[in-house]
Design a protein around this motif. Sequence first.
Motif, PDB file in Angstrom:
ATOM      1  N   ASP A  62       0.859  -1.104  -0.068  1.00 53.30           N
ATOM      2  CA  ASP A  62       0.074   0.062  -0.103  1.00 53.30           C
ATOM      3  C   ASP A  62       0.961   1.354  -0.058  1.00 53.30           C
ATOM      4  N   ALA A  64       0.549   4.512  -0.281  1.00 50.60           N
ATOM      5  CA  ALA A  64       0.145   5.509   0.668  1.00 50.60           C
ATOM      6  C   ALA A  64       0.750   5.270   2.167  1.00 50.60           C
ATOM      7  N   ALA A  65       0.348   4.155   2.640  1.00 48.77           N
ATOM      8  CA  ALA A  65       0.631   3.626   3.924  1.00 48.77           C
ATOM      9  C   ALA A  65       2.349   3.582   3.954  1.00 48.77           C
ATOM     10  N   ARG A  67       4.497   5.274   2.406  1.00 41.88           N
ATOM     11  CA  ARG A  67       4.955   6.710   2.465  1.00 41.88           C
ATOM     12  C   ARG A  67       4.652   7.397   3.729  1.00 41.88           C
ATOM     13  N   THR A  68       3.565   7.425   4.349  1.00 41.12           N
ATOM     14  CA  THR A  68       2.954   7.642   5.638  1.00 41.12           C
ATOM     15  C   THR A  68       4.237   7.315   6.822  1.00 41.12           C
ATOM     16  N   MET A  69       4.354   5.794   6.680  1.00 41.97           N
ATOM     17  CA  MET A  69       5.281   5.153   7.481  1.00 41.97           C
ATOM     18  C   MET A  69       6.825   5.849   7.312  1.00 41.97           C
ATOM     19  N   ASP A  71       7.493   8.924   6.383  1.00 43.85           N
ATOM     20  CA  ASP A  71       7.471  10.258   6.901  1.00 43.85           C
ATOM     21  C   ASP A  71       7.168  10.341   8.538  1.00 43.85           C
ATOM     22  N   THR A  72       6.737   9.324   8.932  1.00 44.75           N
ATOM     23  CA  THR A  72       6.619   9.563  10.725  1.00 44.75           C
ATOM     24  C   THR A  72       7.575   8.757  11.227  1.00 44.75           C
ATOM     25  N   ASP A  73       8.367   8.015  10.644  1.00 47.53           N
ATOM     26  CA  ASP A  73       9.635   7.191  11.334  1.00 47.53           C
ATOM     27  C   ASP A  73      10.733   7.562  10.639  1.00 47.53           C
TER      28      ASP A  73
END
Length: 112
Positions: A62, A64-65, A67-69, A71-73
């Motif tokens: 996924d 988007a998931a 890329r979010t991970m 960005d956050t870690d």
Amino acid sequence: MRTTPPTKIAGALPAEHRSRLMGVAREADFPESARLNEWMLQPRARRLGAVATTPVRTYEFDAAAVRTMMDTDPAFGSAMGHWVAQVLAHRLHAARVRLLDLHAPHGSGSRL
């Protein structure tokens, strides 16, 4: 010098990052001649540049998931960035060797 391609997740990512990445993965099978896309880099559009020459069994993520991970870690993002860079470098080197083998004097594309 690395003797195996850096494309295997098992050897490229630390265990904690690998388990997080596999949490958003699903197994996927692609038939021969399937067009494969890249989603990691901008503009995140389907570029369908690779064509499978044999059936492919792989994982699909996924985007988007992931890329979010990333960005956050920052540690996870750094590990993913290094992995992608290793894969790109390996592919560029393979393409260079192939072009030299095709168009340069005999033996120019291989390393000594």
